[in-house]
Write an enzyme that holds these catalytic residues in place. Structure first.
Site, PDB file in Angstrom:
ATOM      1  N   SER A 143       0.804  -1.235   0.187  1.00  0.00           N
ATOM      2  CA  SER A 143       0.146  -0.013   0.073  1.00  0.00           C
ATOM      3  C   SER A 143       1.004   1.372   0.022  1.00  0.00           C
ATOM      4  O   SER A 143       2.029   1.106   0.379  1.00  0.00           O
ATOM      5  CB  SER A 143      -0.958   0.068   1.353  1.00  0.00           C
ATOM      6  OG  SER A 143      -1.610   0.976   1.375  1.00  0.00           O
ATOM      7  N   TYR A 157      -1.749  -0.914  10.585  1.00  0.00           N
ATOM      8  CA  TYR A 157      -1.947  -1.245   9.352  1.00  0.00           C
ATOM      9  C   TYR A 157      -0.541  -0.957   8.210  1.00  0.00           C
ATOM     10  O   TYR A 157      -0.138  -1.367   7.556  1.00  0.00           O
ATOM     11  CB  TYR A 157      -3.139  -0.574   8.522  1.00  0.00           C
ATOM     12  CG  TYR A 157      -3.271  -0.890   7.403  1.00  0.00           C
ATOM     13  CD1 TYR A 157      -3.545  -2.048   6.805  1.00  0.00           C
ATOM     14  CD2 TYR A 157      -3.209   0.171   6.396  1.00  0.00           C
ATOM     15  CE1 TYR A 157      -3.948  -2.185   5.465  1.00  0.00           C
ATOM     16  CE2 TYR A 157      -3.162   0.193   4.861  1.00  0.00           C
ATOM     17  CZ  TYR A 157      -3.492  -1.184   4.287  1.00  0.00           C
ATOM     18  OH  TYR A 157      -3.676  -1.539   3.085  1.00  0.00           O
TER      19      TYR A 157
HETATM   20  P1  NAP Z   1     -11.164  -6.338   0.703  1.00  0.00           P
HETATM   21  O1  NAP Z   1     -12.244  -5.958  -0.525  1.00  0.00           O
HETATM   22  O2  NAP Z   1     -11.829  -6.059   2.162  1.00  0.00           O
HETATM   23  O3  NAP Z   1     -10.874  -7.659   0.468  1.00  0.00           O
HETATM   24  C1  NAP Z   1      -9.812  -8.375   1.059  1.00  0.00           C
HETATM   25  C2  NAP Z   1      -9.543 -10.040   0.913  1.00  0.00           C
HETATM   26  O4  NAP Z   1      -8.794 -10.650   1.804  1.00  0.00           O
HETATM   27  C3  NAP Z   1     -10.888 -10.813   0.735  1.00  0.00           C
HETATM   28  O5  NAP Z   1     -10.783 -11.568  -0.196  1.00  0.00           O
HETATM   29  C4  NAP Z   1     -10.949 -11.380   2.180  1.00  0.00           C
HETATM   30  O6  NAP Z   1     -11.754 -12.534   2.257  1.00  0.00           O
HETATM   31  C5  NAP Z   1      -9.430 -11.799   2.303  1.00  0.00           C
HETATM   32  N1  NAP Z   1      -8.753 -11.778   3.606  1.00  0.00           N
HETATM   33  C6  NAP Z   1      -8.943 -11.244   4.861  1.00  0.00           C
HETATM   34  N2  NAP Z   1      -8.270 -11.803   5.762  1.00  0.00           N
HETATM   35  C7  NAP Z   1      -7.974 -13.081   5.426  1.00  0.00           C
HETATM   36  C8  NAP Z   1      -7.319 -14.091   5.859  1.00  0.00           C
HETATM   37  N3  NAP Z   1      -6.940 -14.005   7.182  1.00  0.00           N
HETATM   38  N4  NAP Z   1      -6.810 -15.214   5.185  1.00  0.00           N
HETATM   39  C9  NAP Z   1      -7.187 -15.236   4.075  1.00  0.00           C
HETATM   40  N5  NAP Z   1      -7.768 -14.179   3.333  1.00  0.00           N
HETATM   41  C10 NAP Z   1      -8.352 -13.041   3.745  1.00  0.00           C
HETATM   42  O7  NAP Z   1      -9.854  -5.585   0.786  1.00  0.00           O
HETATM   43  P2  NAP Z   1      -9.130  -4.812  -0.766  1.00  0.00           P
HETATM   44  O8  NAP Z   1      -9.252  -3.498  -0.649  1.00  0.00           O
HETATM   45  O9  NAP Z   1      -9.379  -5.450  -1.771  1.00  0.00           O
HETATM   46  O10 NAP Z   1      -7.419  -4.958  -0.312  1.00  0.00           O
HETATM   47  C11 NAP Z   1      -6.768  -6.191  -0.723  1.00  0.00           C
HETATM   48  C12 NAP Z   1      -5.230  -5.838  -0.528  1.00  0.00           C
HETATM   49  O11 NAP Z   1      -4.901  -4.461  -1.019  1.00  0.00           O
HETATM   50  C13 NAP Z   1      -5.053  -5.774   1.040  1.00  0.00           C
HETATM   51  O12 NAP Z   1      -3.807  -6.308   1.292  1.00  0.00           O
HETATM   52  C14 NAP Z   1      -4.846  -4.221   1.171  1.00  0.00           C
HETATM   53  O13 NAP Z   1      -4.094  -3.708   2.102  1.00  0.00           O
HETATM   54  C15 NAP Z   1      -4.300  -3.778  -0.116  1.00  0.00           C
HETATM   55  N6  NAP Z   1      -4.762  -2.355  -0.406  1.00  0.00           N
HETATM   56  C16 NAP Z   1      -6.013  -1.793  -0.626  1.00  0.00           C
HETATM   57  C17 NAP Z   1      -6.208  -0.704  -0.967  1.00  0.00           C
HETATM   58  C18 NAP Z   1      -7.763   0.070  -1.395  1.00  0.00           C
HETATM   59  O14 NAP Z   1      -7.584   0.984  -2.020  1.00  0.00           O
HETATM   60  N7  NAP Z   1      -8.800  -0.889  -1.445  1.00  0.00           N
HETATM   61  C19 NAP Z   1      -5.199   0.477  -1.003  1.00  0.00           C
HETATM   62  C20 NAP Z   1      -3.930   0.015  -0.540  1.00  0.00           C
HETATM   63  C21 NAP Z   1      -3.674  -1.459  -0.357  1.00  0.00           C
HETATM   64  P3  NAP Z   1     -12.155 -13.127   3.617  1.00  0.00           P
HETATM   65  O15 NAP Z   1     -12.373 -12.014   4.645  1.00  0.00           O
HETATM   66  O16 NAP Z   1     -13.344 -14.010   3.453  1.00  0.00           O
HETATM   67  O17 NAP Z   1     -11.127 -13.742   4.144  1.00  0.00           O
END
Ligand code: NAP
Length: 259
Positions: A143, A157
């Site tokens: 991130s 985080y």
């Molecule tokens: P999201 O929509 O909440 O999706 C998160 C995914 O991770 C879901 O599939 C969730 O499924 C899974 N997950 C969470 N805990 C887990 C565990 N213990 N074991 C296996 N799977 C797990 O989030 P997102 O925004 O797409 O984020 C994805 C990644 O991008 C993260 O690493 C986040 O830090 C990074 N990121 C996101 C943004 C943004 O703007 N969205 C920006 C920078 C970085 P379950 O809950 O069913 O396990």
């Protein structure tokens, strides 16, 4: 022109939603066979339906990346289903908000167990299969928050996302002889269902902070991950790729107003 990754075997952790599902769509559209994993079976099934009919096959497995044994089962499943493993996208992450004065051991463990240790366990489990591939690729979703920027409520985080980068740099050296590359993509604000729930006013304010004037799409991250997984990216390792529409660039609010 890049060499096709058609038929390659890919795992995307956290592939049931948001960025992970976007990464899976990009790889499957390019003809790769993708195993998406997450904890919630229902969300995985919904994602599998949405990602059906692409050039590559998409299958699912319920996995908690905080559990090293579950990570090994995940890799075994990809090897059994696809005949090997070429690309590990360690993307699963959680981002609960908690101000510094309220942070307790459970808050720290909850974030570090998934975001940092889960990344390490996913990578470790994949090493034998990625070595056998001869062109193994690891792409970590970090991130901008932590490595470059800060946001109140996300000190734990941000630390977990910065920890991923410290890991990547030494892992890249240890894995070089195995012909495995490891790199990280650093997304800015990406439009996911989670962000949609914050309301239009919030989305507009976030978009206004980005020089390109829009939030990122999950495909923007998927395309960056796909590039790092190509044969042509084989000499890139231990690096970070910021994908944020220029969000980290303005040195002040005035700088944005001058655009
Ligand atoms: P999201 O929509 O909440 O999706 C998160 C995914 O991770 C879901 O599939 C969730 O499924 C899974 N997950 C969470 N805990 C887990 C565990 N213990 N074991 C296996 N799977 C797990 O989030 P997102 O925004 O797409 O984020 C994805 C990644 O991008 C993260 O690493 C986040 O830090 C990074 N990121 C996101 C943004 C943004 O703007 N969205 C920006 C920078 C970085 P379950 O809950 O069913 O396990």
């Amino acid at each position: 022109m890049f060499t096709s990754i058609e038929g390659r075997s890919v795992i995307v952790t956290g592939g049931s939603k948001g960025i992970g599902r976007g990464i899976a769509r990009v790889f499957a559209s390019a003809g790769a066979n993708v195993l998406i994993t997450a904890r919630d079976d229902d969300a995985l099934s919904t994602a599998a339906v949405e990602l059906s009919g692409l050039r590559g096959k998409v299958t699912t497995l319920s996995v908690d990346v905080a559990d090293p044994a579950a990570c090994r089962e995940m890799v075994n499943a990809a090897v059994e289903r696809h005949g090997g493993l070429d690309v590990m996208c360690a993307n699963a992450g959680v981002f609960p908000s908690c101000r510094l004065e309220d942070l307790g051991p459970a808050d720290l463990d909850g974030v570090l167990d998934v975001n940092f240790k889960g990344t390490v366990y996913s990578v470790q489990a994949a090493l034998p299969a990625l070595t056998a591939s001869g062109r193994g690729r690891i792409v970590i979703t970090s991130s901008i928050t932590g490595p470059i920027t800060g946001y109140p409520g996300w000190s734990h985080y941000g630390a977990s996302k910065a920890a991923q980068l410290g890991f990547v740099r030494t892992a890249a050296m240890e894995l070089a002889k195995r012909k495995i590359t490891i790199n990280a993509v650093l997304p800015g604000n990406i439009k996911t269902e989670g962000l949609d729930g914050m309301g239009q006013q919030y989305l507009d304010r976030m978009a206004a902070a980005v020089p390109q004037g829009r939030l990122g799409a999950v495909a923007d991250i998927g395309n960056a991950a796909l590039f790092l997984a190509t044969d042509e990216a084989g000499y890139i390792t231990g690096q970070t790729l910021v994908v944020d529409g220029g969000q980290v660039l303005p040195e002040s609010a005035d700088a944005l107003d001058e655009i």
